[in-house]
Design a protein around this motif. Structure first.
Motif, mmCIF file in Angstrom:
data_model
loop_
_atom_site.group_PDB
_atom_site.id
_atom_site.type_symbol
_atom_site.label_atom_id
_atom_site.label_comp_id
_atom_site.label_asym_id
_atom_site.label_seq_id
_atom_site.Cartn_x
_atom_site.Cartn_y
_atom_site.Cartn_z
ATOM 1 N N ASP A 1 19.024 5.348 -2.562
ATOM 2 C CA ASP A 1 18.687 6.601 -1.887
ATOM 3 C C ASP A 1 19.154 7.811 -2.701
ATOM 4 O OD1 ASP A 1 17.745 8.085 0.561
ATOM 5 O OD2 ASP A 1 19.861 8.688 0.553
ATOM 6 N N ARG A 2 20.347 7.742 -3.262
ATOM 7 C CA ARG A 2 20.859 8.850 -4.081
ATOM 8 C C ARG A 2 19.990 9.088 -5.313
ATOM 9 N NH1 ARG A 2 26.414 7.939 -6.018
ATOM 10 N NH2 ARG A 2 26.288 10.126 -6.618
ATOM 11 N N GLU A 3 19.494 7.999 -5.888
ATOM 12 C CA GLU A 3 18.621 8.153 -7.047
ATOM 13 C C GLU A 3 17.245 8.664 -6.635
ATOM 14 O OE1 GLU A 3 20.639 4.847 -10.007
ATOM 15 O OE2 GLU A 3 18.747 4.334 -9.018
ATOM 16 N N GLU A 4 16.654 8.021 -5.645
ATOM 17 C CA GLU A 4 15.292 8.360 -5.221
ATOM 18 C C GLU A 4 15.184 9.776 -4.646
ATOM 19 O OE1 GLU A 4 12.356 6.516 -5.198
ATOM 20 O OE2 GLU A 4 13.295 4.843 -6.255
ATOM 21 N N ASN A 5 16.190 10.185 -3.908
ATOM 22 C CA ASN A 5 16.115 11.472 -3.215
ATOM 23 C C ASN A 5 17.013 12.549 -3.801
ATOM 24 O OD1 ASN A 5 14.204 10.675 -1.139
ATOM 25 N ND2 ASN A 5 15.844 9.310 -0.463
ATOM 26 N N GLY A 6 17.709 12.213 -4.876
ATOM 27 C CA GLY A 6 18.577 13.188 -5.529
ATOM 28 C C GLY A 6 18.221 13.347 -6.997
ATOM 29 N N LEU A 7 18.565 12.339 -7.774
ATOM 30 C CA LEU A 7 18.413 12.460 -9.221
ATOM 31 C C LEU A 7 16.956 12.449 -9.678
ATOM 32 C CD1 LEU A 7 20.212 12.791 -11.715
ATOM 33 C CD2 LEU A 7 19.855 10.354 -12.124
ATOM 34 N N PHE A 8 16.135 11.576 -9.121
ATOM 35 C CA PHE A 8 14.751 11.500 -9.592
ATOM 36 C C PHE A 8 13.993 12.803 -9.353
ATOM 37 C CE2 PHE A 8 14.316 6.556 -9.311
ATOM 38 C CZ PHE A 8 15.340 6.411 -10.225
ATOM 39 N N PRO A 9 14.051 13.387 -8.145
ATOM 40 C CA PRO A 9 13.374 14.681 -7.975
ATOM 41 C C PRO A 9 13.952 15.768 -8.888
ATOM 42 C CG PRO A 9 13.847 13.714 -5.840
ATOM 43 C CD PRO A 9 14.562 12.875 -6.872
ATOM 44 N N ALA A 10 15.266 15.743 -9.099
ATOM 45 C CA ALA A 10 15.885 16.722 -10.004
ATOM 46 C C ALA A 10 15.362 16.529 -11.420
ATOM 47 C CB ALA A 10 17.407 16.600 -9.966
ATOM 48 N N ALA A 11 15.189 15.280 -11.841
ATOM 49 C CA ALA A 11 14.668 15.007 -13.181
ATOM 50 C C ALA A 11 13.264 15.566 -13.348
ATOM 51 C CB ALA A 11 14.668 13.500 -13.450
ATOM 52 N N LEU A 12 12.454 15.413 -12.327
ATOM 53 C CA LEU A 12 11.080 15.911 -12.405
ATOM 54 C C LEU A 12 11.037 17.429 -12.554
ATOM 55 C CD1 LEU A 12 9.396 13.585 -9.781
ATOM 56 C CD2 LEU A 12 9.135 13.511 -12.277
ATOM 57 N N VAL A 13 12.018 18.105 -11.973
ATOM 58 C CA VAL A 13 12.079 19.563 -12.076
ATOM 59 C C VAL A 13 12.765 19.981 -13.375
ATOM 60 C CG1 VAL A 13 13.085 21.644 -11.049
ATOM 61 C CG2 VAL A 13 12.053 19.905 -9.584
ATOM 62 N N TYR A 14 13.845 19.309 -13.731
ATOM 63 C CA TYR A 14 14.676 19.719 -14.854
ATOM 64 C C TYR A 14 14.101 19.359 -16.217
ATOM 65 C CZ TYR A 14 18.381 19.567 -18.303
ATOM 66 O OH TYR A 14 19.098 19.707 -19.455
ATOM 67 N N LEU A 15 13.682 18.107 -16.393
ATOM 68 C CA LEU A 15 13.283 17.643 -17.716
ATOM 69 C C LEU A 15 11.987 18.309 -18.154
ATOM 70 C CD1 LEU A 15 14.074 13.830 -17.460
ATOM 71 C CD2 LEU A 15 15.481 15.629 -18.478
ATOM 72 N N ASP A 16 11.981 18.745 -19.408
ATOM 73 C CA ASP A 16 10.771 19.359 -19.961
ATOM 74 C C ASP A 16 10.041 18.335 -20.839
ATOM 75 O OD1 ASP A 16 12.159 19.279 -22.383
ATOM 76 O OD2 ASP A 16 12.565 21.425 -22.418
#
Length: 156
Positions: free
Chosen positions: A104-119
């Protein structure tokens, strides 16, 4: 990459049923077998996360603490699996709870952040040949990185 990791999470979650059932029946042999299967699914998955997505996210100190905690959980999950394989069925429920929370922490925290952050540069590095399974990921998605992803900071 996010799609592949998410599919792996679904597969891992689906394989927890056998472990849960073995724990409830107090069946050490079945629990050890189910824990071994989970380990076989988890090890390549955590390796892909840690050497791929996590390594790219770690380039910004904003994510370091969160990623460190996820990596520490990977180690605890491995230890719990080993304990279950060794016959300690008291670890089944704590492992399954930790695993569900971790995903849950990955799916709803880190993964969405990666989609926004990573260029695009980050995504290109994630899909370079030396990245495990990068070619398969790129081929499965028909492109080497998500289009239109900008470099922005996100809160976890």
């Amino acid at each position: 990459m996010i799609g592949k990791l998410t599919m792996q999470h679904e597969n891992i979650t689906n394989h927890t049923t056998a472990l849960r059932a073995a724990g409830r029946k107090d069946d050490r042999a079945a629990a050890a077998a189910a824990a071994a299967v989970l380990g076989e699914l988890l090890h390549p998955h955590t390796r892909l996360e840690e050497r791929g997505l996590f390594a790219e996210m770690r380039t910004d100190e904003m994510f370091t603490e969160h990623i460190d905690s996820l990596c520490a959980e990977h180690e605890v999950i491995d230890a719990e699996l080993a304990a279950i394989c060794g016959g300690d069925l008291s670890r089944v429920d704590p492992l399954l709870n930790l695993l569900a929370n971790h995903i849950d922490r990955e799916e709803n925290g880190l993964f969405p952040a990666a989609l926004v952050y990573l260029d695009d540069v980050h995504w290109d590095r994630l899909h370079e040949p030396e990245t495990p399974d990068a070619g398969a990921v790129a081929a499965a998605h028909g492109h080497s990185h998500p289009h239109g992803v900008g470099h922005q900071h996100a809160q976890l």
